[in-house]
Structures are given as C-alpha cells and as structure tokens.
Scaffold this active site. Structure first.
Site, PDB file in Angstrom:
ATOM      1  N   HIS A  54     -22.509   6.527 -39.240  1.00 55.75           N
ATOM      2  CA  HIS A  54     -23.960   6.736 -39.926  1.00 55.75           C
ATOM      3  C   HIS A  54     -24.272   5.373 -40.873  1.00 55.75           C
ATOM      4  O   HIS A  54     -23.455   4.715 -41.221  1.00 55.75           O
ATOM      5  CB  HIS A  54     -23.960   7.872 -40.435  1.00 55.75           C
ATOM      6  N   GLU A  56     -25.209   5.066 -43.925  1.00 55.53           N
ATOM      7  CA  GLU A  56     -24.387   5.271 -45.204  1.00 55.53           C
ATOM      8  C   GLU A  56     -23.172   4.848 -45.207  1.00 55.53           C
ATOM      9  O   GLU A  56     -22.765   4.129 -46.112  1.00 55.53           O
ATOM     10  CB  GLU A  56     -24.569   6.701 -45.673  1.00 55.53           C
ATOM     11  N   CYS A  85     -26.848  13.235 -44.432  1.00 57.88           N
ATOM     12  CA  CYS A  85     -26.295  14.499 -43.774  1.00 57.88           C
ATOM     13  C   CYS A  85     -25.355  14.791 -44.864  1.00 57.88           C
ATOM     14  O   CYS A  85     -24.822  14.180 -45.781  1.00 57.88           O
ATOM     15  CB  CYS A  85     -25.692  14.445 -42.623  1.00 57.88           C
ATOM     16  N   CYS A  88     -22.174  12.434 -45.082  1.00 56.44           N
ATOM     17  CA  CYS A  88     -22.549  11.343 -45.718  1.00 56.44           C
ATOM     18  C   CYS A  88     -22.743  11.462 -47.102  1.00 56.44           C
ATOM     19  O   CYS A  88     -22.297  10.756 -47.748  1.00 56.44           O
ATOM     20  CB  CYS A  88     -23.515  10.610 -45.113  1.00 56.44           C
TER      21      CYS A  88
END
EC number: 3.5.4.38
Length: 154
Positions: A54, A56, A85, A88
């Site tokens: 991701h 992040e 999410c 994360c």
C-alpha cells in the site's frame, strides 16, 4: 521524484459522490511533505498502491530510508485519496511511536469503507495516537488543499 499531472490530481483527489462519465478507476495515492523544523527546504513526493504494498507502507519505507536526523523534529503532512485501511493505520501508529521526532498529520479525500468496524477502529487508533485524520471537504479538494498540493502537480 516525478510529479502528479494536474489531470491525475483532479480525477483522483475529487471526492464528489457521483462521478461523470467516462468513469475511471480511483487509485490510492499518498502525497507527502516532510518539513524540518529548522526551516530548511521541505521534501515532497508521492506514492500509489503497488500490488503487494500500500502507498502508506511505501511512504514509511521511504521515510526510514532517508536517514533523518533524530535530534531534529519534522512535520510530516500526508494527503491521501483514501483514508488508511486498518492494517496501514496500525503500521503508521507503530512507525510514529518509534520515531518520536516526527509529527504526522493526515488529510484524506475520502474515507475507506468507513462503515466497517475494522476501518473505524483503525481511524480511532490513529486519532488516539496523536495522528489527526481530517477529511477534505469538496472546496478543499479543489481549492485550499489543491493549493497546498501545488508542489506535487506538474
């Protein structure tokens, strides 16, 4: 690092409820600004989700690789197309706790599955860990925040 095009920014950070045709996939993008408190030039960049990473997590790995001076404080502002999410959110909290010389603030264009309990818990965790998460209003995604993001756009 390459900058976002104005068109990419307009399409991806748009938080309107209804989209006009042609429809386009909404990507997960993270733009960041790292500002040293000593007044030197900020560092800017952006990431998007990759297959197994991701945005992040890519961001966290980038900041770790910078070798920042731990005796100096930094303000980090992240602008995301989607709020983090839950996994994360946990990673961001762990990262910030381990790097107390960083002060992180998050602005999200849209909330990611905000009706799901794990996502709600992740957002509460961030806020409870002194990582404010603010949702950009429509004027922000076109005006105020776009002005803040001008350094990311070609």
């Amino acid at each position: 690092m390459a900058l976002l095009t104005a068109e990419t920014f307009r399409l991806q950070f748009n938080n309107k409820r209804r989209l006009r045709r042609p429809y386009y996939p909404r990507k997960a993008l993270l733009c960041y600004q790292l500002t040293p408190q000593n007044g030197s030039t900020p560092t800017r960049g952006y990431f998007e989700n990759k297959k197994k990473c991701h945005a992040e997590i890519c961001f966290i790995n980038e900041i770790k690789s910078m070798g920042l001076d731990e005796t100096q404080c930094y303000q980090v502002t992240c602008y995301l197309t989607w709020s983090p999410c839950s996994s994360c959110a946990w990673e961001l909290v762990d990262f910030i706790k381990a790097h107390d010389h960083l002060n992180l603030g998050i602005f999200a264009s849209r909330l990611y599955y905000h009706w799901c309990k794990p996502q709600q818990k992740g957002l509460r965790l961030l806020c409870g860990s002194q990582v404010p998460v603010e949702v950009m209003g429509f004027p922000d995604s076109r005006g105020t925040c776009a002005g803040s993001l001008h350094g990311y756009i070609v």
